[in-house]
Design an enzyme around this catalytic site. Sequence first.
Site, PDB file in Angstrom:
ATOM      1  N   ALA A  66      36.933  14.305  58.818  1.00 26.25           N
ATOM      2  CA  ALA A  66      38.132  14.078  59.618  1.00 26.25           C
ATOM      3  C   ALA A  66      37.752  12.322  59.714  1.00 26.25           C
ATOM      4  CB  ALA A  66      38.102  13.389  61.019  1.00 26.25           C
ATOM      5  N   GLY A 111      36.093  17.869  59.261  1.00 27.54           N
ATOM      6  CA  GLY A 111      37.858  18.025  59.008  1.00 27.54           C
ATOM      7  C   GLY A 111      38.044  19.330  57.411  1.00 27.54           C
ATOM      8  N   GLU A 114      37.004  22.623  57.545  1.00 27.38           N
ATOM      9  CA  GLU A 114      38.058  23.623  59.351  1.00 27.38           C
ATOM     10  C   GLU A 114      39.026  23.126  57.916  1.00 27.38           C
ATOM     11  OE1 GLU A 114      36.853  19.807  61.794  1.00 27.38           O
ATOM     12  OE2 GLU A 114      36.514  21.767  63.136  1.00 27.38           O
ATOM     13  N   GLU A 134      29.151  17.876  62.332  1.00 28.31           N
ATOM     14  CA  GLU A 134      29.527  16.459  62.581  1.00 28.31           C
ATOM     15  C   GLU A 134      28.388  15.901  64.080  1.00 28.31           C
ATOM     16  OE1 GLU A 134      31.237  18.583  61.660  1.00 28.31           O
ATOM     17  OE2 GLU A 134      33.539  18.669  62.038  1.00 28.31           O
TER      18      GLU A 134
HETATM   19  N1  CAA Z   1      35.867   8.975  56.235  1.00 29.29           N
HETATM   20  C1  CAA Z   1      35.625   8.138  56.252  1.00 29.29           C
HETATM   21  N2  CAA Z   1      36.030   7.318  55.369  1.00 29.29           N
HETATM   22  C2  CAA Z   1      34.804   8.488  54.385  1.00 29.29           C
HETATM   23  C3  CAA Z   1      34.900  10.019  55.049  1.00 29.29           C
HETATM   24  C4  CAA Z   1      34.978   9.820  56.487  1.00 29.29           C
HETATM   25  N3  CAA Z   1      34.788  11.046  56.589  1.00 29.29           N
HETATM   26  N4  CAA Z   1      33.950  10.195  53.972  1.00 29.29           N
HETATM   27  C5  CAA Z   1      33.472   9.298  53.110  1.00 29.29           C
HETATM   28  N5  CAA Z   1      34.704   8.416  52.823  1.00 29.29           N
HETATM   29  C6  CAA Z   1      33.980   7.050  52.336  1.00 29.29           C
HETATM   30  C7  CAA Z   1      33.000   6.372  52.180  1.00 29.29           C
HETATM   31  O1  CAA Z   1      33.015   5.263  53.868  1.00 29.29           O
HETATM   32  C8  CAA Z   1      33.099   5.649  51.022  1.00 29.29           C
HETATM   33  O2  CAA Z   1      33.767   4.092  51.473  1.00 29.29           O
HETATM   34  P1  CAA Z   1      33.924   2.838  50.751  1.00 29.29           P
HETATM   35  O3  CAA Z   1      33.848   3.386  49.654  1.00 29.29           O
HETATM   36  O4  CAA Z   1      34.578   2.303  51.197  1.00 29.29           O
HETATM   37  O5  CAA Z   1      31.895   2.684  51.171  1.00 29.29           O
HETATM   38  C9  CAA Z   1      33.850   6.324  50.654  1.00 29.29           C
HETATM   39  O6  CAA Z   1      34.673   7.394  50.871  1.00 29.29           O
HETATM   40  C10 CAA Z   1      32.418   6.974  49.520  1.00 29.29           C
HETATM   41  O7  CAA Z   1      31.680   7.895  50.241  1.00 29.29           O
HETATM   42  P2  CAA Z   1      30.404   7.637  49.617  1.00 29.29           P
HETATM   43  O8  CAA Z   1      30.154   6.282  49.175  1.00 29.29           O
HETATM   44  O9  CAA Z   1      29.540   7.739  50.781  1.00 29.29           O
HETATM   45  O10 CAA Z   1      30.292   8.997  48.685  1.00 29.29           O
HETATM   46  P3  CAA Z   1      28.555   9.366  48.728  1.00 29.29           P
HETATM   47  O11 CAA Z   1      28.556  10.254  47.253  1.00 29.29           O
HETATM   48  O12 CAA Z   1      27.316   8.573  48.391  1.00 29.29           O
HETATM   49  O13 CAA Z   1      28.208  10.517  49.270  1.00 29.29           O
HETATM   50  C11 CAA Z   1      29.574  12.196  51.581  1.00 29.29           C
HETATM   51  C12 CAA Z   1      29.372  11.454  49.714  1.00 29.29           C
HETATM   52  C13 CAA Z   1      28.055  12.978  51.545  1.00 29.29           C
HETATM   53  C14 CAA Z   1      30.716  13.225  51.390  1.00 29.29           C
HETATM   54  C15 CAA Z   1      29.554  11.152  52.004  1.00 29.29           C
HETATM   55  O14 CAA Z   1      30.646  10.507  52.347  1.00 29.29           O
HETATM   56  C16 CAA Z   1      29.580  12.043  53.518  1.00 29.29           C
HETATM   57  O15 CAA Z   1      28.853  11.676  54.195  1.00 29.29           O
HETATM   58  N6  CAA Z   1      30.595  11.242  54.476  1.00 29.29           N
HETATM   59  C17 CAA Z   1      31.581  11.728  56.144  1.00 29.29           C
HETATM   60  C18 CAA Z   1      30.945  13.427  55.697  1.00 29.29           C
HETATM   61  C19 CAA Z   1      30.865  13.888  57.197  1.00 29.29           C
HETATM   62  O16 CAA Z   1      30.310  13.265  58.096  1.00 29.29           O
HETATM   63  N7  CAA Z   1      32.161  14.801  57.644  1.00 29.29           N
HETATM   64  C20 CAA Z   1      32.594  14.933  59.048  1.00 29.29           C
HETATM   65  C21 CAA Z   1      33.516  13.774  59.667  1.00 29.29           C
HETATM   66  S1  CAA Z   1      33.204  14.429  61.206  1.00 29.29           S
HETATM   67  C22 CAA Z   1      34.946  15.328  61.382  1.00 29.29           C
HETATM   68  O17 CAA Z   1      35.337  15.816  59.995  1.00 29.29           O
HETATM   69  C23 CAA Z   1      35.490  15.905  62.945  1.00 29.29           C
HETATM   70  C24 CAA Z   1      36.305  16.291  62.569  1.00 29.29           C
HETATM   71  O18 CAA Z   1      36.159  17.845  63.037  1.00 29.29           O
HETATM   72  C25 CAA Z   1      37.472  16.562  63.396  1.00 29.29           C
END
Ligand code: CAA
Length: 262
Positions: A66, A111, A114, A134
């Site tokens: 998400a 998400g 999921e 999360e």
């Molecule tokens: N939401 C918003 N933006 C996201 C995102 C997310 N879940 N995942 C990645 N992005 C964005 C980053 O902010 C980045 O944007 P910018 O270039 O503007 O900075 C872009 O995508 C590229 O990401 P990274 O530079 O971080 O890429 P990376 O290769 O270094 O890392 C990754 C990849 C490990 C997937 C890392 O992006 C990450 O940890 N992302 C978040 C993963 C996460 O925590 N997901 C769970 C979200 S909570 C949820 O989903 C709740 C629910 O069940 C409803």
Amino acid sequence: MDYETILFEKDGAIATVTINRPKVLNALNRATLEDLDRCFQAIADDPAIRVVILTGAGEKSFVAGADIAYMQHLNPLQAREFATLGQKVMNAIEQLDRPVIAAVNGFALGGGCELALACDIRIAGENARFGQPEVGLGVIPGFAGTQRLPRLIGKGYACELLFSGDIIDAGEAARIGLVNRTVPREQLMSSCREMAGRIAARGPIAVRLCKDAVNNGIEMDLGRACRYEADLFAMCFSSPQQQEGMKAFTEKRPPLFDSDKD
Ligand code: CAA
């Protein structure tokens, strides 16, 4: 139909839905969930579609979760509404009366994991990564990960992933039953299309009723579930597709299931 954040393609009986926000690794914001909701409603209304493939745009990600930027400032009521919308989309995919294959082409986190769990079959490219991170953000999964993950892989592995937030690779995901199989990244879409084609060639009503039997029966006790299966089995005999399938077998030829209205 026009969508802001997803792409929709139809090739014969196979539809492909691609989440298209590669700059944020296809993170799911409100607009994306609303597009998916509309798209799966349109698919439900189109009987010519027999199988759906769901994937993410770009080389790196299926869906990285998400959208954290969107969620950061939500109040509790807004967070509940967002989770409810996400769950509505997951339910629509699971309850679609045709198979949905997740082609997991990279990160399937939060998400995104999921979303893959809501699909019927998961095929992963070797670059795929799975997890429910999360807890590292101070929240729990909100799109039914705490429910579908233990149902799919068992409570022990699910608790490990949910409590640790660990990210696992495609091989480990296959080992614990989170994905059906892994394939080389460059063969992912062709493998999914090949599987979709094999399913699309089967009796469409039978395939729909199989999904119905699995999804509804799994929540019942075995006795009631078996009776439910027998009812659906009987229902097949009201369709010319049953006659065609069995006649083709006795005539030693492939069956022709050309009508969805049978
Ligand atoms: N939401 C918003 N933006 C996201 C995102 C997310 N879940 N995942 C990645 N992005 C964005 C980053 O902010 C980045 O944007 P910018 O270039 O503007 O900075 C872009 O995508 C590229 O990401 P990274 O530079 O971080 O890429 P990376 O290769 O270094 O890392 C990754 C990849 C490990 C997937 C890392 O992006 C990450 O940890 N992302 C978040 C993963 C996460 O925590 N997901 C769970 C979200 S909570 C949820 O989903 C709740 C629910 O069940 C409803």
